[in-house]
Design a protein around this motif. Structure first.
Motif, PDB file in Angstrom:
ATOM      1  N   LYS A 453       0.838  -1.201   0.000  1.00  0.00           N
ATOM      2  CA  LYS A 453       0.000   0.000   0.000  1.00  0.00           C
ATOM      3  C   LYS A 453       0.873   1.250   0.000  1.00  0.00           C
ATOM      4  O   LYS A 453       1.851   1.346   0.737  1.00  0.00           O
ATOM      5  CB  LYS A 453      -0.905   0.013   1.230  1.00  0.00           C
ATOM      6  CG  LYS A 453      -1.871   1.193   1.278  1.00  0.00           C
ATOM      7  CD  LYS A 453      -2.739   1.144   2.510  1.00  0.00           C
ATOM      8  CE  LYS A 453      -1.968   1.414   3.775  1.00  0.00           C
ATOM      9  NZ  LYS A 453      -2.859   1.518   4.963  1.00  0.00           N
ATOM     10  N   ALA A 492      -0.918   1.850  -5.683  1.00  0.00           N
ATOM     11  CA  ALA A 492      -1.595   1.011  -4.692  1.00  0.00           C
ATOM     12  C   ALA A 492      -2.234   1.893  -3.633  1.00  0.00           C
ATOM     13  O   ALA A 492      -1.540   2.597  -2.903  1.00  0.00           O
ATOM     14  CB  ALA A 492      -0.603   0.046  -4.056  1.00  0.00           C
ATOM     15  N   LYS A 493      -3.580   1.843  -3.525  1.00  0.00           N
ATOM     16  CA  LYS A 493      -4.322   2.726  -2.625  1.00  0.00           C
ATOM     17  C   LYS A 493      -4.597   2.105  -1.258  1.00  0.00           C
ATOM     18  O   LYS A 493      -4.337   2.715  -0.227  1.00  0.00           O
ATOM     19  CB  LYS A 493      -5.648   3.127  -3.274  1.00  0.00           C
ATOM     20  CG  LYS A 493      -5.513   3.920  -4.560  1.00  0.00           C
ATOM     21  CD  LYS A 493      -5.114   5.345  -4.280  1.00  0.00           C
ATOM     22  CE  LYS A 493      -5.208   6.195  -5.528  1.00  0.00           C
ATOM     23  NZ  LYS A 493      -4.868   7.602  -5.269  1.00  0.00           N
ATOM     24  N   LYS A 494      -5.157   0.898  -1.254  1.00  0.00           N
ATOM     25  CA  LYS A 494      -5.469   0.238   0.009  1.00  0.00           C
ATOM     26  C   LYS A 494      -5.480  -1.267  -0.201  1.00  0.00           C
ATOM     27  O   LYS A 494      -5.529  -1.753  -1.345  1.00  0.00           O
ATOM     28  CB  LYS A 494      -6.808   0.716   0.577  1.00  0.00           C
ATOM     29  CG  LYS A 494      -8.023   0.259  -0.213  1.00  0.00           C
ATOM     30  CD  LYS A 494      -9.317   0.686   0.491  1.00  0.00           C
ATOM     31  CE  LYS A 494     -10.544   0.145  -0.233  1.00  0.00           C
ATOM     32  NZ  LYS A 494     -11.802   0.515   0.453  1.00  0.00           N
ATOM     33  N   ALA A 495      -5.458  -2.019   0.893  1.00  0.00           N
ATOM     34  CA  ALA A 495      -5.409  -3.472   0.801  1.00  0.00           C
ATOM     35  C   ALA A 495      -6.639  -4.008   0.081  1.00  0.00           C
ATOM     36  O   ALA A 495      -7.766  -3.578   0.336  1.00  0.00           O
ATOM     37  CB  ALA A 495      -5.291  -4.077   2.193  1.00  0.00           C
ATOM     38  N   VAL A 515      -3.018  -5.700  -3.408  1.00  0.00           N
ATOM     39  CA  VAL A 515      -2.414  -4.653  -2.579  1.00  0.00           C
ATOM     40  C   VAL A 515      -2.448  -5.116  -1.127  1.00  0.00           C
ATOM     41  O   VAL A 515      -3.501  -5.528  -0.621  1.00  0.00           O
ATOM     42  CB  VAL A 515      -3.151  -3.311  -2.724  1.00  0.00           C
ATOM     43  CG1 VAL A 515      -2.531  -2.255  -1.821  1.00  0.00           C
ATOM     44  CG2 VAL A 515      -3.115  -2.858  -4.177  1.00  0.00           C
ATOM     45  N   ASP A 517      -0.974  -4.498   3.084  1.00  0.00           N
ATOM     46  CA  ASP A 517      -0.378  -3.578   4.055  1.00  0.00           C
ATOM     47  C   ASP A 517       1.043  -4.044   4.326  1.00  0.00           C
ATOM     48  O   ASP A 517       1.250  -5.196   4.727  1.00  0.00           O
ATOM     49  CB  ASP A 517      -1.174  -3.582   5.362  1.00  0.00           C
ATOM     50  CG  ASP A 517      -2.532  -2.934   5.204  1.00  0.00           C
ATOM     51  OD1 ASP A 517      -2.578  -1.851   4.614  1.00  0.00           O
ATOM     52  OD2 ASP A 517      -3.525  -3.510   5.674  1.00  0.00           O
TER      53      ASP A 517
END
Length: 595
Positions: A453, A492-495, A515, A517
């Motif tokens: 992320k 990559a924005k969030k999991a 994606v 963390d």
């Protein structure tokens, strides 16, 4: 250093003379003099001999990340808010320095004898996000890495080079690193440092101690006066502090509503703001320099802080001002009342230079029809680099490129587009054809991709035929997880999971993006004892617990103990083996003893 070398030399000479050896005693001796922290390359580093001298006072270096209004704390020790969820503490919003007056208990403690932090500053924003800047005791270490030395050697993109050079009171140069993120105070941080002599990475730890945290505050000022409202010329004015290279003057004092304000002028125009009476004031640039109107207690010393960008990085410098003015005479002139100055928002100081360590471009080859255009892009790392991406065309008559990376085909032929970020450079081979060549097929070189992320990347693809000129179109199935622009740059924005699709002339190709963390720390039991033939599974804990990065396991001695992909350890025969657990860039070890 010298005393330790003499003791070791005498013991070794005695051993050679008698023909004896020192097996067990050598271990006790190493523990006593801490020789394990001094490598062959470090022991003779003359530039760091002063590391064993007393700490010297350092000129304050402020972080160049400013967020929110300035919050000052006149108490000597700054307040620290407890965080019940995790160990360590978080400083309340504000600007801080650390107390290094006690060499035995400095503001920032470190492991090892050759790695010393001698000055540090901290900024905590309204959300409790902390950033720090540290000054090392010399110039023997030119890079830092937050992790292990082993990981640092491979992860060149996240190696941190010193941001500036300062000098101590004896004229010795020291490297300054930062700003960088600090998750918690009073918490051990693993850091690797690169030695200039020896060209090696070595493991250390640093801890920012909340008990040594001092708020950057100014004197409270009572600027009440019996003088009538008006403008006055001071009878005398003195300013002490700084290096003396800047002249500070006070041409007039303004009294309004029984309050005294001094117009203080700095001869250098590189001063950004002044903090006085626990407030922040912006200045007015003029032919004399920069003038600030601040509250003053007439005929008393007034302490202020002034931020200058005239050094290697932004510094807050303390000054003591004294305005002498008889508080009984009539005013020389009474101009129309002016508005009482009020604090303004904190301006961002000039950021410290962050050198680009790597550069990626969206394409390496490009074919365009004359008159057509295509926008390319580049990713420079680290993400906070101050080196700008610059595009140039080697032959503008064939193809031109603007500052945004838009390439426009002019005439048939070939040229190269050069992309630079600091010292890093890439080229894009551009072919301009007279006729358009349609895409017959598209293929991604990877079917799946895993990203941390907050990172960015490009995915390689193959176009058939190679010289096809059809425009590509990119699309993400879930922009909230992984977004993609029309140059093919994936963010990559969030999991989560998303599918990136590229199409051209009715043809398409896809890549599945996961994606996760990123793991910030990994823990495993430090020791495990097993009988030969027995098995046990290692308990691995990661932070955050939701990280999508998988753990990898490795045994240092497979004849003693093996470990499978799930962390199950099998004892084979008597002996000792170390099991290394790796999650992303984080590592931990467990010593396995087989009976």
């Amino acid at each position: 250093m010298k005393k330790r070398k003499i003791i070791l030399a005498m013991l070794l000479c005695a051993a050679m003379t008698t023909g004896s050896v020192l097996p067990a005693f050598g271990e006790d001796l190493a523990a006593e003099v801490d020789v394990q922290d001094v490598t062959e390359d470090e022991a003779f580093d003359e530039s760091e001999e002063a590391d064993f001298a007393e700490f010297t006072d350092q000129e304050e270096v402020t972080p160049d990340v400013l967020d929110g209004a300035f919050t000052a704390y006149p108490e000597e020790s700054a307040p620290v808010a407890e965080d019940a969820e995790n160990p360590g503490t978080v400083a309340a919003q504000g600007y801080y320095t650390f107390d290094f007056s006690d060499a035995a208990a400095p503001g920032v403690t470190c492991t090892g004898t050759m790695f010393r932090v001698v000055a540090a500053t901290l900024y905590s924003d309204k959300d409790g996000v902390m950033t720090a800047t540290i000054t090392l005791s010399g110039t023997g270490r030119d890079k830092l890495y937050f992790g292990t030395a082993e990981a640092a050697e491979a992860d060149t993109a996240n190696q941190m080079t010193y941001s500036s050079v300062v000098k101590d009171s004896n004229g010795k140069e020291q490297y300054v690193f930062g700003p960088f993120a600090v998750a918690k105070l009073d918490k051990v941080i693993n850091v690797a440092a690169h030695t200039v002599k020896g060209n090696k990475w070595k493991d250390y730890t640093i801890t920012f101690n909340s008990s040594k945290l001092l708020a950057a505050a100014t004197d409270p000022v009572d600027n009440s006066t019996a003088l009538p409202d008006g403008t006055y010329t001071p009878e005398n004015f003195t300013a002490a502090g700084g290096t003396g290279k800047v002249t500070i003057t006070c041409p007039q004092v303004i009294v309004e509503n029984g309050k005294a304000f001094a117009d203080v002028t700095f001869s250098s125009k590189k001063y950004v703001y002044v903090k006085a009476n626990n407030q922040l004031f912006n200045g007015t640039v003029n032919t004399s320099g920069v003038t600030y109107r601040i509250p003053v207690d007439l005929n008393e010393d007034v302490k202020i802080l002034a931020l200058t960008t005239g050094m290697s990085m932004a510094h807050e410098i303390a000054y003591t001002l004294h305005v002498t003015l008889n508080e009984t005479p009539a005013p020389t002139a009474t101009p129309a009342p002016t508005a009482t100055p009020t604090p303004t928002e904190t301006p961002a100081p000039t950021p410290a230079a962050v050198v680009a360590t790597s550069l990626k471009v969206s394409v390496s080859k490009l074919t365009l029809k004359a008159g057509a255009s295509r926008t390319v892009s580049a990713i420079a790392a680290p993400a906070n680099t101050t080196d700008k991406v610059v595009y140039t065309s080697q032959n503008p008559s064939v193809a031109t490129v603007n500052d945004a990376g838009k390439i426009t085909a002019k005439a048939a032929g070939k040229t190269k587009i050069t992309v630079k970020a600091g010292s890093k450079e890439k080229t894009i081979a551009v072919t301009v054809s007279k006729k358009a060549v349609k895409v017959k097929s598209l293929k991604m070189k990877k079917a799946a991709l895993t990203m941390n992320k907050g990172t960015q990347t490009y995915v390689s693809y193959k176009v058939n035929p190679t010289g096809a000129t059809t425009t590509l179109k990119w699309k993400s199935s879930n922009k909230n997880v992984a977004a993609v622009d029309q140059t093919g740059k994936i963010v990559a924005k969030k999991a989560g999971k998303a599918t990136i699709t590229v199409t051209a002339n009715g043809k398409k190709a896809t890549v599945k993006v996961s994606v996760v963390d990123p793991c910030t720390s990994v823990k495993v039991q430090s020791a495990l004892t097993l009988k030969a033939g027995k098995s046990a599974k290692l308990k691995v804990t990661t932070t955050p617990k939701t990280t999508g990065q998988k753990a990898a396991f490795k045994s240092s001695n497979k004849k003693v103990a093996t470990v499978d992909s799930k962390g199950k350890v099998k004892a084979l025969k008597k002996g000792t083996a170390k099991i290394t657990v790796t999650v992303g860039k984080q590592k931990a070890t467990c010593t396995v003893k087989v009976k």
